[in-house]
Design a protein around this motif. Structure first.
Motif, mmCIF file in Angstrom:
data_model
loop_
_atom_site.group_PDB
_atom_site.id
_atom_site.type_symbol
_atom_site.label_atom_id
_atom_site.label_comp_id
_atom_site.label_asym_id
_atom_site.label_seq_id
_atom_site.Cartn_x
_atom_site.Cartn_y
_atom_site.Cartn_z
ATOM 1 N N ALA A 22 23.136 -31.836 -6.812
ATOM 2 C CA ALA A 22 24.206 -32.277 -5.737
ATOM 3 C C ALA A 22 25.067 -33.407 -6.508
ATOM 4 N N ALA A 23 24.277 -34.237 -6.830
ATOM 5 C CA ALA A 23 24.743 -35.542 -7.834
ATOM 6 C C ALA A 23 25.441 -35.113 -8.835
ATOM 7 N N ASP A 24 24.731 -34.363 -9.725
ATOM 8 C CA ASP A 24 25.675 -33.511 -10.909
ATOM 9 C C ASP A 24 26.994 -33.107 -10.435
ATOM 10 N N ALA A 25 26.964 -32.322 -9.368
ATOM 11 C CA ALA A 25 28.297 -31.596 -9.056
ATOM 12 C C ALA A 25 29.334 -32.576 -8.596
ATOM 13 N N ALA A 26 28.865 -33.696 -7.935
ATOM 14 C CA ALA A 26 29.733 -34.576 -7.443
ATOM 15 C C ALA A 26 30.244 -35.494 -8.337
ATOM 16 N N GLY A 27 29.324 -35.750 -9.254
ATOM 17 C CA GLY A 27 29.491 -36.818 -10.419
ATOM 18 C C GLY A 27 29.325 -38.243 -9.908
ATOM 19 N N CYS A 28 28.498 -38.136 -8.703
ATOM 20 C CA CYS A 28 27.928 -39.637 -8.469
ATOM 21 C C CYS A 28 26.833 -39.449 -7.577
ATOM 22 N N ALA A 29 25.855 -40.292 -7.139
ATOM 23 C CA ALA A 29 24.854 -40.369 -6.310
ATOM 24 C C ALA A 29 25.169 -40.684 -5.009
#
Length: 79
Positions: free
Chosen positions: A9-16
């Motif tokens: 999910a962090a990869d897909a959103a581009g942020c943590a």
């Protein structure tokens, strides 16, 4: 609302993590709609992820408080 993204999910959103300016509670479905609007790559993960708020897994009928914290949690495996 503070949003936490983990693993894929962090990869897909581009942020943590990020902040959403929300003034009303969001249902789990409304939360997903907003998350996918902001980060279209999350759409493929939705069937596999759980939403947690304030250390509790949520189901479709529950809501997330506007001043709360929500996390998108992909499946995990241990070793």
């Amino acid at each position: 609302m503070t949003i936490l993204y983990f693993a894929q999910a962090a990869d897909a959103a581009g942020c943590a993590t990020e902040e959403w300016p929300v003034t009303l509670p969001l249902s789990v479905d409304e939360f997903w709609q907003e998350a996918i609007r902001r980060h279209p790559g999350l759409a493929a993960l939705r069937p596999h992820c759980r939403i947690a708020s304030d250390c509790q897994y949520l189901t479709e009928g529950q809501q997330i408080a506007p001043d709360g914290e929500a996390a998108i949690l992909p499946p995990v495996s241990g070793g």
